[in-house]
Design a protein around this motif. Structure first.
Motif, PDB file in Angstrom:
ATOM      1  N   ARG A 102       0.826  -1.208   0.000  1.00  0.00           N
ATOM      2  CA  ARG A 102       0.000   0.000   0.000  1.00  0.00           C
ATOM      3  C   ARG A 102       0.861   1.259   0.000  1.00  0.00           C
ATOM      4  N   VAL A 103       1.983   1.214   0.726  1.00  0.00           N
ATOM      5  CA  VAL A 103       2.895   2.358   0.730  1.00  0.00           C
ATOM      6  C   VAL A 103       3.466   2.573  -0.663  1.00  0.00           C
ATOM      7  N   ASP A 104       3.886   1.483  -1.304  1.00  0.00           N
ATOM      8  CA  ASP A 104       4.416   1.588  -2.655  1.00  0.00           C
ATOM      9  C   ASP A 104       3.358   2.119  -3.616  1.00  0.00           C
ATOM     10  N   LEU A 105       2.133   1.637  -3.470  1.00  0.00           N
ATOM     11  CA  LEU A 105       1.054   2.089  -4.344  1.00  0.00           C
ATOM     12  C   LEU A 105       0.782   3.572  -4.151  1.00  0.00           C
ATOM     13  N   ALA A 106       0.783   4.022  -2.898  1.00  0.00           N
ATOM     14  CA  ALA A 106       0.546   5.445  -2.634  1.00  0.00           C
ATOM     15  C   ALA A 106       1.648   6.309  -3.225  1.00  0.00           C
ATOM     16  N   ALA A 107       2.905   5.828  -3.121  1.00  0.00           N
ATOM     17  CA  ALA A 107       4.023   6.583  -3.667  1.00  0.00           C
ATOM     18  C   ALA A 107       3.931   6.677  -5.181  1.00  0.00           C
ATOM     19  N   GLU A 108       3.600   5.549  -5.810  1.00  0.00           N
ATOM     20  CA  GLU A 108       3.481   5.551  -7.262  1.00  0.00           C
ATOM     21  C   GLU A 108       2.309   6.416  -7.715  1.00  0.00           C
ATOM     22  N   THR A 109       1.215   6.391  -6.965  1.00  0.00           N
ATOM     23  CA  THR A 109       0.056   7.220  -7.305  1.00  0.00           C
ATOM     24  C   THR A 109       0.402   8.697  -7.225  1.00  0.00           C
ATOM     25  N   LEU A 111       3.391   9.979  -7.503  1.00  0.00           N
ATOM     26  CA  LEU A 111       4.299  10.265  -8.599  1.00  0.00           C
ATOM     27  C   LEU A 111       3.534  10.464  -9.909  1.00  0.00           C
ATOM     28  N   ARG A 112       2.524   9.646 -10.120  1.00  0.00           N
ATOM     29  CA  ARG A 112       1.724   9.770 -11.346  1.00  0.00           C
ATOM     30  C   ARG A 112       0.996  11.092 -11.394  1.00  0.00           C
ATOM     31  N   GLU A 113       0.449  11.516 -10.228  1.00  0.00           N
ATOM     32  CA  GLU A 113      -0.281  12.779 -10.189  1.00  0.00           C
ATOM     33  C   GLU A 113       0.623  13.975 -10.453  1.00  0.00           C
ATOM     34  N   GLN A 114       1.892  13.842 -10.060  1.00  0.00           N
ATOM     35  CA  GLN A 114       2.830  14.938 -10.235  1.00  0.00           C
ATOM     36  C   GLN A 114       3.514  14.924 -11.596  1.00  0.00           C
ATOM     37  N   ALA A 115       3.380  13.836 -12.306  1.00  0.00           N
ATOM     38  CA  ALA A 115       4.072  13.708 -13.607  1.00  0.00           C
ATOM     39  C   ALA A 115       3.421  14.619 -14.635  1.00  0.00           C
ATOM     40  N   ASP A 116       4.165  14.933 -15.651  1.00  0.00           N
ATOM     41  CA  ASP A 116       3.610  15.751 -16.740  1.00  0.00           C
ATOM     42  C   ASP A 116       2.714  14.901 -17.609  1.00  0.00           C
ATOM     43  N   GLU A 117       2.239  15.485 -18.661  1.00  0.00           N
ATOM     44  CA  GLU A 117       1.235  14.840 -19.488  1.00  0.00           C
ATOM     45  C   GLU A 117       1.861  13.971 -20.583  1.00  0.00           C
ATOM     46  N   ASP A 118       3.136  13.732 -20.487  1.00  0.00           N
ATOM     47  CA  ASP A 118       3.781  12.901 -21.497  1.00  0.00           C
ATOM     48  C   ASP A 118       3.108  11.530 -21.562  1.00  0.00           C
ATOM     49  N   GLU A 119       2.607  11.186 -22.729  1.00  0.00           N
ATOM     50  CA  GLU A 119       1.821   9.961 -22.875  1.00  0.00           C
ATOM     51  C   GLU A 119       2.622   8.707 -22.544  1.00  0.00           C
ATOM     52  N   GLN A 121       5.188   8.397 -20.471  1.00  0.00           N
ATOM     53  CA  GLN A 121       5.393   8.298 -19.020  1.00  0.00           C
ATOM     54  C   GLN A 121       4.095   7.907 -18.330  1.00  0.00           C
ATOM     55  N   ARG A 122       2.999   8.480 -18.827  1.00  0.00           N
ATOM     56  CA  ARG A 122       1.699   8.157 -18.232  1.00  0.00           C
ATOM     57  C   ARG A 122       1.380   6.666 -18.390  1.00  0.00           C
ATOM     58  N   ASP A 123       1.622   6.133 -19.577  1.00  0.00           N
ATOM     59  CA  ASP A 123       1.348   4.702 -19.802  1.00  0.00           C
ATOM     60  C   ASP A 123       2.194   3.826 -18.878  1.00  0.00           C
ATOM     61  N   SER A 124       3.465   4.246 -18.670  1.00  0.00           N
ATOM     62  CA  SER A 124       4.347   3.481 -17.791  1.00  0.00           C
ATOM     63  C   SER A 124       3.826   3.481 -16.360  1.00  0.00           C
ATOM     64  N   LEU A 125       3.373   4.644 -15.899  1.00  0.00           N
ATOM     65  CA  LEU A 125       2.863   4.742 -14.537  1.00  0.00           C
ATOM     66  C   LEU A 125       1.570   3.940 -14.373  1.00  0.00           C
ATOM     67  N   VAL A 126       0.725   3.980 -15.392  1.00  0.00           N
ATOM     68  CA  VAL A 126      -0.525   3.208 -15.329  1.00  0.00           C
ATOM     69  C   VAL A 126      -0.222   1.708 -15.232  1.00  0.00           C
ATOM     70  N   ALA A 127       0.761   1.257 -16.008  1.00  0.00           N
ATOM     71  CA  ALA A 127       1.130  -0.163 -15.959  1.00  0.00           C
ATOM     72  C   ALA A 127       1.681  -0.528 -14.591  1.00  0.00           C
ATOM     73  N   ARG A 128       2.503   0.357 -14.025  1.00  0.00           N
ATOM     74  CA  ARG A 128       3.081   0.110 -12.695  1.00  0.00           C
ATOM     75  C   ARG A 128       1.983   0.069 -11.636  1.00  0.00           C
ATOM     76  N   LYS A 129       1.035   0.992 -11.757  1.00  0.00           N
ATOM     77  CA  LYS A 129      -0.081   1.017 -10.802  1.00  0.00           C
ATOM     78  C   LYS A 129      -0.873  -0.289 -10.868  1.00  0.00           C
ATOM     79  N   ALA A 130      -1.077  -0.791 -12.106  1.00  0.00           N
ATOM     80  CA  ALA A 130      -1.811  -2.046 -12.269  1.00  0.00           C
ATOM     81  C   ALA A 130      -1.058  -3.204 -11.616  1.00  0.00           C
ATOM     82  N   GLU A 131       0.269  -3.222 -11.761  1.00  0.00           N
ATOM     83  CA  GLU A 131       1.072  -4.272 -11.132  1.00  0.00           C
ATOM     84  C   GLU A 131       0.946  -4.229  -9.612  1.00  0.00           C
TER      85      GLU A 131
END
Length: 217
Positions: A102-109, A111-119, A121-131
Motif C-alpha cells: 500500500r505504501v508503494d502504491l501510494a508513492a506511485e500514485t 508520482l503519477r499525479e505529479q508527472a507531466d502529461e507525457d503519454e 510516461q503516463r502509460d508506464s505509470l498506469v502499468a506500474r499502478k496495475a502491477e
C-alpha cells in the motif's frame, strides 16, 4: 433401527469416553468397555485404538509388562496453542506485506499525479499502478485464506480464545493431578522407587524434576 455409525463417528465416541474418564487404561480394560461405548465388537477394539494412536489422538506408553492408553483434553489444548501461534505469525507477515504494498502504491500514485502529461510516461505509470494493485489484491486474497484456516478455532475473537485457553489450563491442572495419582499407584504397585523414577525420567523428558513431573507454571 438406529442409523449405522461411521468409523470416524465411532472413533469420536471412543475419544470422548477416554477424555471423560481422565485416566489411563490397559487394552484389556478397553476391550471390556469400548464395545458398548462405540457399538463395536470386542475384537475390533485393538484396531480402533491402534488407528487413533497412529493419528496421534490417543497416547500409549509401556509401563511394566503392558501398554497403557489415554487421551487428555490438555493434549488437544497444546496442539491448538501451537496452531494459533503458527497462524498468527503467518497473518502478521501477510499484513506487513500488504502494508508495504500500500505504501508503494501510494508513492506511485503520488508520482503519477505529479508527472507531466507525457503519454509515454503516463502509460508506464498506469502499468506500474496495475502491477501494484495486482500485488495488493493477491495479498488481500492470501490474508483471507489464512483467516479461513483459523476456522479450527471456531471463528472466535481474541477474548474468547483467551478464555478457552484459560479453561484448558484448568483442565491441564486437573490431569496433572491425575498423573500424580498414577505416579503414586505405580510406586505402590512396583515397590521400587528407583525403577519408577527411571521410567518417569524417560517419559517426562524436559518436564521431569527430582521425584516426578514438573508443576505447571
Amino acid at each position: 433401527m438406529p442409523p449405522k455409525l461411521s468409523k470416524s463417528a465411532k472413533q469420536d465416541l471412543i475419544l470422548t469416553h477416554l477424555r471423560a474418564t481422565g485416566t489411563c487404561h490397559t487394552l484389556k480394560d478397553l476391550e471390556k468397555t469400548l464395545p458398548a461405548v462405540a457399538s463395536i465388537n470386542g475384537i475390533q477394539v485393538k484396531e480402533y485404538i491402534q488407528a487413533l494412536t497412529d493419528e496421534g489422538q490417543v497416547r500409549v506408553e509401556k509401563i511394566g509388562s503392558g501398554n497403557w492408553y489415554w487421551s487428555f483434553n490438555s493434549d488437544e489444548k497444546h496442539e491448538r496453542e501451537r496452531q494459533l501461534a503458527r497462524m498468527s505469525t503467518e497473518v502478521e507477515k501477510i499484513q506487513k506485506a500488504c502494508a508495504d504494498a500500500r505504501v508503494d502504491l501510494a508513492a506511485e500514485t503520488q508520482l503519477r499525479e505529479q508527472a507531466d502529461e507525457d503519454e509515454g510516461q503516463r502509460d508506464s505509470l498506469v502499468a506500474r499502478k496495475a502491477e501494484l494493485q495486482a500485488t495488493v489484491d493477491w495479498v488481500r486474497n492470501t490474508e483471507a485464506q489464512l483467516t479461513g484456516r483459523l476456522n479450527p478455532l471456531g471463528n472466535k475473537d481474541v477474548k474468547q480464545v483467551r478464555e478457552e485457553l484459560a479453561g484448558f489450563q484448568r483442565e491441564a491442572l486437573q490431569w496433572t493431578d491425575n498423573i500424580y495419582i498414577l505416579e503414586g499407584y505405580m510406586r505402590k504397585l512396583t515397590g521400587d522407587r528407583q525403577t519408577v523414577d527411571m521410567i518417569l525420567r524417560e517419559y517426562y523428558g524436559d518436564e521431569y524434576v527430582d521425584g516426578g513431573l514438573a508443576e505447571l507454571t
